[in-house]
Design an enzyme around this catalytic site. Structure first.
Site, PDB file in Angstrom:
ATOM      1  N   LYS A 107      -2.671 -13.619  43.978  1.00 14.87           N
ATOM      2  CA  LYS A 107      -2.421 -13.742  45.408  1.00 14.87           C
ATOM      3  C   LYS A 107      -2.070 -12.369  45.961  1.00 14.87           C
ATOM      4  CE  LYS A 107       0.412 -16.457  48.669  1.00 14.87           C
ATOM      5  NZ  LYS A 107       1.430 -17.527  48.786  1.00 14.87           N
TER       6      LYS A 107
ATOM      7  N   SER B 223       0.473 -21.387  51.690  1.00 14.95           N
ATOM      8  CA  SER B 223      -0.176 -20.127  51.983  1.00 14.95           C
ATOM      9  C   SER B 223      -1.089 -19.622  50.874  1.00 14.95           C
ATOM     10  CB  SER B 223       0.897 -19.076  52.270  1.00 14.95           C
ATOM     11  OG  SER B 223       1.694 -18.843  51.107  1.00 14.95           O
TER      12      SER B 223
ATOM     13  N   SER C  86       3.964 -23.687  49.087  1.00 13.61           N
ATOM     14  CA  SER C  86       2.715 -22.936  49.181  1.00 13.61           C
ATOM     15  C   SER C  86       1.928 -22.819  47.877  1.00 13.61           C
ATOM     16  CB  SER C  86       2.986 -21.533  49.731  1.00 13.61           C
ATOM     17  OG  SER C  86       3.346 -21.610  51.086  1.00 13.61           O
TER      18      SER C  86
END
Length: 483
Positions: free
Chosen positions: A76, A151, A175
């Protein structure tokens, strides 16, 4: 090879069925061909990946072994990566190249993982749909008109579409778990302090926690075992031995006490998701678990408490992005005040600005006691609810999300509607306990997940239950058409 799980890759590399270089090249080709449909990657590090794969193959040839040695993953894009852009999906960090590796990146590299790149996300991890990224929204491989969740939506979409076998994510209010549920993956948020946050660009420091997303509990156990552990560079990291998560997978579930909070099954939950949860419960009962209804009375206050605490911490953390030391700087500033205002105004997106303003308001003189302090008191009550519940049961089970994935743009004009999608996940972050989401069925062709919550540092138990459930069902093995 793209259909192989992380565990299957580990076995294949050990048996010399293929090399890390062959696997890496196959996945890089696949990313180049398919990711334009998904927008899951911000940066693809092909040359670095090839070099890491060659090094992994050389280490194996020299007699070294290790489950993750030569296994491809991606990170990420809020984990700092030395020499590679780390943008947090924000214009303000579009040109930022980190001078060091985050501890998670360092640990996985030491284990021999091959990083194929950096994954798209909601800007500064603020969102539940991966629509707030400066680089455009990520699309759900199960339906390209739908969101993948956020997210960590880029991580989820890339793994679900079989572009990579596993990925790192972060979970501030759900998330990891929420996008895992919306894309048919397993994702685990560890206990706060179990995984180092050093080098992980902060959103809300008392809530953020890194963890893995993968296609099975076994894969998550492999990755979490390498990610977890004490880090003296992170003052919030807990100095406690890391359990053998793989060894825990095959424990029988006989006698396991699972709690169903009555608050999870009220208004707001799609009844079809409720049916999926109860079908999961029946399967776990067949495996030997017992079920008990429990109460989490302060859950109703979780959303307002979270959306005071998280923005307040974001307001503080994001004050460092001012156009002076690094990142985006406005053109031709007239003075220092103009530099600050325009750099931040032009560099941050709408959702980040919204949360900074809410957080600054909550921390301002005259409102701190009324909002922030009261939210922290509610947080303590929520933690106490979980401590009391775990006196009665071993785990808590419920839906991960109230609805399946929604259409892109559907909730863009109503931020509160998007915030409510986190209703079942944020309590784990407020209390600091571990949580896991696992695939549990489909609604209108879209995946839905079931969430498991456990007492502090009981990640092994979560992975054990998920693994046993996945031995009895095949939801987690299903892949989206066209990928």
């Amino acid at each position: 090879m793209h259909r192989l799980t992380l565990a299957q890759i580990a076995r294949g590399l050990a048996a010399k069925d293929f090399s890390s270089v062959e696997l890496t090249e196959a996945l890089l080709t696949r990313i180049g061909a398919l990711d334009p449909q998904l927008n899951s990657f911000i940066t693809v590090t092909a040359d670095q990946a090839r070099a890491q794969a060659q090094a992994a193959d050389a280490r194996r040839a020299a007699g070294e072994s290790g489950a993750l040695l030569g296994a491809p993953i991606a990170h990420k894009d809020l984990f700092c990566t030395k020499g590679v852009r780390t943008s947090c999906a924000s214009k303000i960090l579009d040109n930022f190249v980190a001078p060091y590796d985050a501890t998670v990146v360092e640990k996985l590299a030491a284990a021999g993982c091959v990083s194929l790149g950096k994954l798209n996300m909601d800007e500064f991890a603020m969102g539940s749909a991966n629509e707030s990224s400066h680089y455009g929204p990520v699309k759900n491989p199960w339906n390209l008109e739908c969101v993948p969740g956020g997210s960590s939506g880029g991580s989820a979409a890339a793994v679900a579409a079989r572009l990579i076998p596993a990925a790192t994510g972060t979970d501030t209010g759900g998330s990891i778990r929420q996008p895992a549920a919306l894309t048919n993956l397993t994702g685990i948020k560890p206990t706060y302090g179990r995984v180092s946050r050093w080098g992980m660009i902060a959103y809300a420091s008392s809530l953020d926690q890194g963890g893995p997303l993968a296609r099975s509990a076994e894969d998550c156990a492999l990755l979490l075992g390498a990610m977890a552990g004490f880090d003296p560079k992170d003052s919030t990291c807990v100095d406690q031995p890391v359990d053998d998560y793989l060894a825990a997978l095959n424990r029988p579930l006989a006698g396991l006490r699972i709690g169903l909070p009555r608050e999870y099954f009220g208004a707001g939950l799609d009844p079809r998701l409720s049916d999926a949860v109860m079908a999961c419960v029946e399967e776990l009962k067949k495996l030997g678990a017992t079920i008990k209804e429990i109460g989490l009375p302060n859950m109703q206050h979780a959303i307002p408490a979270y959306y005071v605490i998280a923005p307040a911490e974001a307001s503080s953390n994001l004050s460092r992005f001012d156009g002076v030391r690094f990142g985006y700087r406005c053109e031709n500033p007239q003075n220092l005040e103009d530099l600050y205002k325009r750099s931040r105004g032009e560099g941050f997106g709408a959702e980040v600005k919204r949360r900074i303003m809410v957080g600054t308001y909550a921390l301002s003189a005259g409102y701190y006691d009324a909002y922030y302090l009261k939210a922290q008191k509610i947080r303590r009550l929520i933690r106490s609810d979980f401590i009391a519940a775990f006196q009665e049961v071993d785990l808590i089970l419920g839906p991960t999300t109230p609805n399946p994935a929604w259409k892109l743009g559907e909730k863009s004009s109503d931020p509160v509607a998007a915030y409510l999608e986190d209703i079942y996940t944020i309590t784990a972050n407020l209390a600091g306990i571990p949580g896991l989401s696992m695939p549990a069925g489909f609604v209108d062709g879209l995946p839905v997940g079931v969430q498991l919550l456990a007492p502090y540092f009981q990640e092994g138990r979560l992975l054990n239950v998920a693994h046993q459930y996945q031995q009895a069902t095949d939801w987690h093995q299903r892949a989206p058409e066209g990928f």
